[in-house]
Design an enzyme around this catalytic site. Structure first.
Site, mmCIF file in Angstrom:
data_model
loop_
_atom_site.group_PDB
_atom_site.id
_atom_site.type_symbol
_atom_site.label_atom_id
_atom_site.label_comp_id
_atom_site.label_asym_id
_atom_site.label_seq_id
_atom_site.Cartn_x
_atom_site.Cartn_y
_atom_site.Cartn_z
ATOM 1 N N LYS A 270 93.216 -27.361 5.536
ATOM 2 C CA LYS A 270 93.815 -28.368 4.657
ATOM 3 C C LYS A 270 92.745 -29.351 4.195
ATOM 4 O O LYS A 270 91.842 -29.698 4.957
ATOM 5 C CB LYS A 270 94.905 -29.138 5.404
ATOM 6 C CG LYS A 270 96.128 -28.328 5.784
ATOM 7 C CD LYS A 270 97.134 -29.195 6.526
ATOM 8 C CE LYS A 270 98.312 -28.374 7.019
ATOM 9 N NZ LYS A 270 99.171 -27.927 5.917
ATOM 10 N N ARG A 344 105.937 -19.718 9.247
ATOM 11 C CA ARG A 344 106.815 -18.552 9.100
ATOM 12 C C ARG A 344 106.443 -17.442 10.079
ATOM 13 O O ARG A 344 107.282 -16.627 10.454
ATOM 14 C CB ARG A 344 106.778 -18.076 7.649
ATOM 15 C CG ARG A 344 105.450 -17.543 7.167
ATOM 16 C CD ARG A 344 105.353 -17.514 5.647
ATOM 17 N NE ARG A 344 105.277 -18.864 5.096
ATOM 18 C CZ ARG A 344 105.209 -19.136 3.794
ATOM 19 N NH1 ARG A 344 105.241 -18.152 2.904
ATOM 20 N NH2 ARG A 344 105.136 -20.387 3.363
#
Length: 496
Positions: A270, A344
């Site tokens: 990030k 996920r």
């Protein structure tokens, strides 16, 4: 921790540091609400005039302090805004009580003389007050103590349901605040291992069955999603099962929480400005954990199992790379195109594992996608499901519980981008547009045939970075706990 109680004493006679009243926003100025009669009398019928002189309007979020006149045992009167109208919903009462509790931080005792004629209103005032009193001071040397005691005033004399309402608010509020504490804890203190230990301690305290799969058990069981995400960290992953069972239960619910205790993005790192709050990426796990403890405390006649999919997503020489293929629990293979789409992956393992127990419903909760924040903002979570009926039921449940949500679709055409990979069964990324929906479609791939499943993407409301409002503090909010708990209660009542 703030104590809650209920009293039928008159507002004028109760000794407290502060007496809280509600004020509505009327067409010609502030209008004192039900519960403020004794205060209005002490002001010789000029309470509205005094409030207007001080600039009060009755707007939601407003708090105006007045020196208590003769005739009141409290030293201070605090008038909090309820917004427009003459009848006030439960959420307006929660917010007003939350504003009052936050404003009175440091006081020893406050009486809440807000509209509280019914058991539901009593509970709303009590819960709002307890949530509004929340503060996280674990790392501060000068942390201000919250208000010591909140007394909800009502005229329901001899009513057992008034006491029960406060007891329920206490259990629910304390568990939401437990979730908030976990979310706010620094990631160097809250690792997958320490989170699992907290769950074990709570299980022992409340009589819940807790099972922990460590990295050895995960490797033996083939949990490729959890292991793949946790590979880059010195703190290995865990899968924690926290189970509450009721002897008369006729339904079983599985709540699965994303528990990334810190998310750097992994190799797909990030950028600066996007990783400072990533301790909150375990908010889903905190929510389902708090919910199962609350279900036990309330004695709900339904079986509830929380699955905490815990990992830390870090870059290192052992981290999963873009292009790697993971074999998930249950056998499906996934090509990892972006290591920052890690939630996920851990959820998929947990969904398959939970499905082996054949629950009536699976609901996963996750701070899953920035796309959902772009779509719905920071105060609303998205609801997806493999059944329109379940999706709409959860949306209605959230609204009834006082949480903002919105039903979202799972367009079949967006699945194409995930399954076009030539090296695995599917990829962990698909089309860029509709990214929140793509993530939901990915999770759906791991739901066993015949099981109703829903997905709550709480990326927006899970962590509040702005100034506190209503009963919502800065930092972790405990988003989705009330919705899940209300869903469990409704399920128990429907099956009873």
């Amino acid at each position: 921790m703030t104590a809650l109680s209920v009293s039928t004493s008159s507002a004028a006679s109760l000794r407290a540091d502060a007496l809280v009243i509600g004020v509505a926003k009327g067409p010609k100025g502030p209008v004192p609400a039900a519960g403020s009669e004794a205060v209005a009398e002490a002001f010789d019928g000029k309470l509205a005039e005094v409030l207007a002189t001080l600039g009060a309007t009755g707007a939601e979020g407003e708090a105006v302090k007045l020196a208590a006149p003769a005739g009141l045992k409290a030293a201070l009167v605090l008038a909090v805004g309820l917004g427009e109208g003459e009848a006030f919903g439960l959420e307006a009462l929660r917010k007003a009580a939350g504003v009052a509790a936050r404003t009175l931080a440091g006081a020893k005792k406050a009486a809440l003389a807000l509209p509280a004629a019914s058991a539901e209103e009593i509970e709303a005032v009590a819960l709002g007050g307890l949530l509004g009193s929340y503060s996280f001071g674990s790392y501060k040397s000068d942390a201000k103590a919250p208000v010591g005691e909140l007394v909800v005033l009502t005229d329901r004399k001899g009513s057992k349901d008034a006491k029960a309402a406060v007891e329920r608010a206490t259990a629910v509020g304390e568990e939401i605040n437990r979730a908030r504490d976990l979310i706010n804890t620094a990631p160097n203190d809250l690792t997958p291992k320490s989170f699992a230990a907290i769950a074990q301690a709570a299980g022992k305290e409340h009589g819940l069955k807790v099972e922990v799969l460590d990295e050895k058990a995960l490797t033996k069981g083939g949990f490729g999603g959890l292991l793949g995400v946790g590979n880059g960290s010195a703190n290995p992953p865990r899968l924690v099962k926290v189970a509450y069972t009721h002897p008369k239960a006729k339904a079983t619910l599985a709540f699965i929480g994303k528990g990334i205790t810190y998310d750097s993005g992994g190799i797909s790192l990030k950028p600066a400005g996007h990783n400072e709050t990533m301790k909150c990426d375990m908010s889903g796990a905190a929510a389902v954990f708090a919910t199962v403890v609350a279900a036990k405390r309330l004695g709900l006649q339904v079986n509830v199992t929380a699955w905490l999919a815990l990992a830390e997503n870090m870059p290192s020489g052992t981290a999963t790379r873009p292009g790697d293929v993971l074999r998930m629990y249950g056998g499906k293979t996934v090509e990892v195109l972006n290591t920052d789409a890690e939630g996920r992956l851990v959820l998929a393992d947990a969904i398959v594992k939970a499905g082996e127990e054949n629950p009536d419903v699976i609901v996963d909760v996750a701070t899953l996608t920035g796309a959902m924040v772009l779509a719905l903002g920071t105060r609303m979570f998205g609801v997806m499901a493999n059944s329109d009926e379940l999706r709409d039921r959860l949306h209605a449940t959230a609204e009834a519980a006082g949480e903002q949500s919105w039903p979202m679709p799972l367009p079949v055409e967006l699945r194409k981008g995930m399954v076009e990979t030539t090296v695995a069964d599917l990829a962990n990324m698909g089309e860029r547009m509709g990214g929140g929906l793509v993530a939901g479609l990915f999770l759906k791939e791991f739901v066993a045939e015949g099981i109703d499943w829903a997905h709550l993407d709480i990326a927006g409301p899970a962590f509040h970075e702005g100034a506190p409002y209503g009963y919502t503090p800065k930092g972790g909010t405990g988003s989705a706990v009330r919705t899940l708990l209300r869903f469990a209660e409704d399920t128990a009542n429907a099956k009873g």
